[in-house]
Design a protein around this motif. Structure first.
Motif, PDB file in Angstrom:
ATOM      1  N   PRO A  53     -30.994  53.497  11.972  1.00 14.29           N
ATOM      2  CA  PRO A  53     -32.057  52.300  12.047  1.00 14.29           C
ATOM      3  C   PRO A  53     -32.506  51.653  10.876  1.00 14.29           C
ATOM      4  N   GLN A  54     -33.140  50.156  10.724  1.00  8.76           N
ATOM      5  CA  GLN A  54     -33.260  49.228   9.652  1.00  8.76           C
ATOM      6  C   GLN A  54     -34.998  49.208   9.363  1.00  8.76           C
ATOM      7  N   LEU A  55     -35.445  48.766   8.445  1.00 11.40           N
ATOM      8  CA  LEU A  55     -36.368  47.744   8.633  1.00 11.40           C
ATOM      9  C   LEU A  55     -36.293  46.360   8.450  1.00 11.40           C
ATOM     10  N   LYS A  56     -37.199  45.371   8.549  1.00 13.62           N
ATOM     11  CA  LYS A  56     -36.578  44.151   8.405  1.00 13.62           C
ATOM     12  C   LYS A  56     -36.370  43.645   7.170  1.00 13.62           C
ATOM     13  N   GLU A  57     -35.311  42.883   6.703  1.00 14.10           N
ATOM     14  CA  GLU A  57     -34.509  42.266   5.536  1.00 14.10           C
ATOM     15  C   GLU A  57     -36.350  42.382   4.553  1.00 14.10           C
ATOM     16  N   GLN A  58     -37.048  41.645   5.193  1.00 14.45           N
ATOM     17  CA  GLN A  58     -38.589  41.020   4.968  1.00 14.45           C
ATOM     18  C   GLN A  58     -38.964  42.798   3.491  1.00 14.45           C
ATOM     19  N   ASP A  59     -39.094  42.769   4.456  1.00 16.07           N
ATOM     20  CA  ASP A  59     -40.328  44.596   4.093  1.00 16.07           C
ATOM     21  C   ASP A  59     -39.311  45.287   4.039  1.00 16.07           C
ATOM     22  N   MET A  60     -37.666  45.901   3.696  1.00 20.28           N
ATOM     23  CA  MET A  60     -36.857  46.007   2.170  1.00 20.28           C
ATOM     24  C   MET A  60     -37.356  45.459   1.364  1.00 20.28           C
ATOM     25  N   ALA A  61     -36.700  44.491   0.800  1.00 18.22           N
ATOM     26  CA  ALA A  61     -37.119  43.344  -0.433  1.00 18.22           C
ATOM     27  C   ALA A  61     -38.239  43.417  -0.696  1.00 18.22           C
ATOM     28  N   THR A  62     -39.252  43.922   0.108  1.00 12.18           N
ATOM     29  CA  THR A  62     -41.416  44.217  -0.457  1.00 12.18           C
ATOM     30  C   THR A  62     -40.777  45.229  -0.773  1.00 12.18           C
ATOM     31  N   MET A  63     -40.328  45.953  -0.284  1.00 15.23           N
ATOM     32  CA  MET A  63     -40.507  47.382  -1.034  1.00 15.23           C
ATOM     33  C   MET A  63     -39.541  47.782  -1.442  1.00 15.23           C
ATOM     34  N   LEU A  64     -38.566  47.048  -2.107  1.00 11.18           N
ATOM     35  CA  LEU A  64     -37.576  47.380  -3.003  1.00 11.18           C
ATOM     36  C   LEU A  64     -38.244  47.165  -4.264  1.00 11.18           C
ATOM     37  N   HIS A  65     -39.108  45.910  -4.754  1.00  7.44           N
ATOM     38  CA  HIS A  65     -39.499  45.471  -6.163  1.00  7.44           C
ATOM     39  C   HIS A  65     -41.272  46.145  -5.566  1.00  7.44           C
ATOM     40  N   ALA A  66     -41.802  47.501  -4.666  1.00  9.58           N
ATOM     41  CA  ALA A  66     -42.773  47.616  -5.061  1.00  9.58           C
ATOM     42  C   ALA A  66     -42.905  48.625  -6.273  1.00  9.58           C
ATOM     43  N   TYR A  67     -42.325  48.585  -7.424  1.00  9.01           N
ATOM     44  CA  TYR A  67     -42.534  48.974  -8.715  1.00  9.01           C
ATOM     45  C   TYR A  67     -41.615  48.656  -9.410  1.00  9.01           C
ATOM     46  N   THR A  68     -41.999  48.923 -10.928  1.00  9.79           N
ATOM     47  CA  THR A  68     -41.355  48.485 -11.960  1.00  9.79           C
ATOM     48  C   THR A  68     -41.057  49.726 -12.910  1.00  9.79           C
ATOM     49  N   LYS A  69     -40.037  49.559 -14.101  1.00  9.92           N
ATOM     50  CA  LYS A  69     -39.544  50.834 -15.253  1.00  9.92           C
ATOM     51  C   LYS A  69     -41.100  50.915 -16.035  1.00  9.92           C
ATOM     52  N   ALA A  70     -40.821  51.892 -16.072  1.00 10.02           N
ATOM     53  CA  ALA A  70     -41.865  52.601 -17.557  1.00 10.02           C
ATOM     54  C   ALA A  70     -41.814  52.434 -18.847  1.00 10.02           C
ATOM     55  N   PRO A  71     -42.496  52.098 -19.537  1.00 15.40           N
ATOM     56  CA  PRO A  71     -41.935  51.941 -20.390  1.00 15.40           C
ATOM     57  C   PRO A  71     -41.153  53.477 -21.375  1.00 15.40           C
ATOM     58  N   GLN A  72     -40.366  53.538 -22.256  1.00 16.98           N
ATOM     59  CA  GLN A  72     -39.519  55.319 -22.248  1.00 16.98           C
ATOM     60  C   GLN A  72     -40.518  55.574 -23.106  1.00 16.98           C
ATOM     61  N   GLN A  73     -41.056  56.054 -23.277  1.00 21.74           N
ATOM     62  CA  GLN A  73     -41.341  57.313 -24.301  1.00 21.74           C
ATOM     63  C   GLN A  73     -40.697  57.813 -25.655  1.00 21.74           C
ATOM     64  N   GLY A  74     -40.822  58.187 -26.605  1.00 21.49           N
ATOM     65  CA  GLY A  74     -40.467  59.267 -26.822  1.00 21.49           C
ATOM     66  C   GLY A  74     -40.238  60.866 -27.112  1.00 21.49           C
ATOM     67  N   MET A  75     -38.506  61.297 -27.307  1.00 19.07           N
ATOM     68  CA  MET A  75     -38.080  62.173 -26.429  1.00 19.07           C
ATOM     69  C   MET A  75     -38.176  63.380 -28.070  1.00 19.07           C
ATOM     70  N   HIS A  76     -38.827  64.612 -28.255  1.00 14.95           N
ATOM     71  CA  HIS A  76     -39.248  65.351 -28.784  1.00 14.95           C
ATOM     72  C   HIS A  76     -38.241  66.875 -28.472  1.00 14.95           C
TER      73      HIS A  76
END
Length: 207
Positions: A184-207
């Protein structure tokens, strides 16, 4: 007269360094190893049972390919477990034959209930049993790999996890194609809401 502790069955002599490698296991690792070997044995034995009853040749082919691969995996695990060294046959890569296409959505059918006799069991049932067992084996191997001390055995067990996952995915795809495992799948609007519920974090320096 007591046998030398390094003497193997058949009268051959085990070199001292090999004997030390064979004993290179912690107590917890030994118990986990017995658990995962028992799990693998159980899958192989159950597959033998299912093979007698499966009707669909496609599913029978999947079972036979997986059984052959798991038998080699069993031998590889036993080899590294008993010697503590690289196995004679290294971990292989399982390659499924199912396509990755998935059918989404639900179709109503007859309500299900537990079968009352072996004669009622169908390929739907057997493929479901196989899926459950490969998923269980993947989980068992993953947990064991995190607890291993011997580096060779740990690598063999860890490298086997993707293969067990691939087997489970192959069985899921088979079931989905035949309508046994609906997605089964969620409604398209619900999927879109969940897909865009996050944003990328700023990359921290690697040591």
């Amino acid at each position: 007269m007591a046998k030398n502790q390094n003497q193997m069955q058949g009268g051959t002599q085990m070199p001292q360094n090999m004997a030390n490698q064979a004993m290179n296991h912690g107590a917890h690792e030994m118990l986990d190893s017995h658990e995962l070997i028992g799990c693998l044995t159980g899958v192989l034995e159950q597959y033998q049972l299912y093979n007698q009853h499966i009707q669909d040749q496609e599913l029978k082919g999947i079972l036979q390919r997986q059984s052959a691969f798991l038998t080699q995996l069993y031998n590889t695990v036993i080899d590294s477990f008993q010697t503590g060294q690289d196995p004679n046959v290294p971990t292989q890569q399982y390659k499924m034959e199912q396509s990755n296409e998935i059918t989404y959505g639900l179709q109503a059918g007859q309500p299900k209930k537990p079968k009352q006799s072996v004669g009622e069991l169908t390929d739907d049932c057997y493929s479901s049993f196989m899926l459950s067992q490969t998923k269980s084996a993947a989980s068992t191997f993953t947990m064991a790999a995190a607890e291993m001390n011997n580096p060779v055995l740990r690598r063999v067990v860890a490298d086997s996890v993707p293969n067990l996952i691939e087997m489970g995915y192959e069985l899921f795809l088979y079931q989905n194609k035949h309508g046994y495992y609906q997605v089964p799948q969620l409604k398209e609007q619900d999927m879109a809401t969940m897909l865009h519920a996050y944003t990328k974090a700023p990359q921290q320096g690697m040591h």
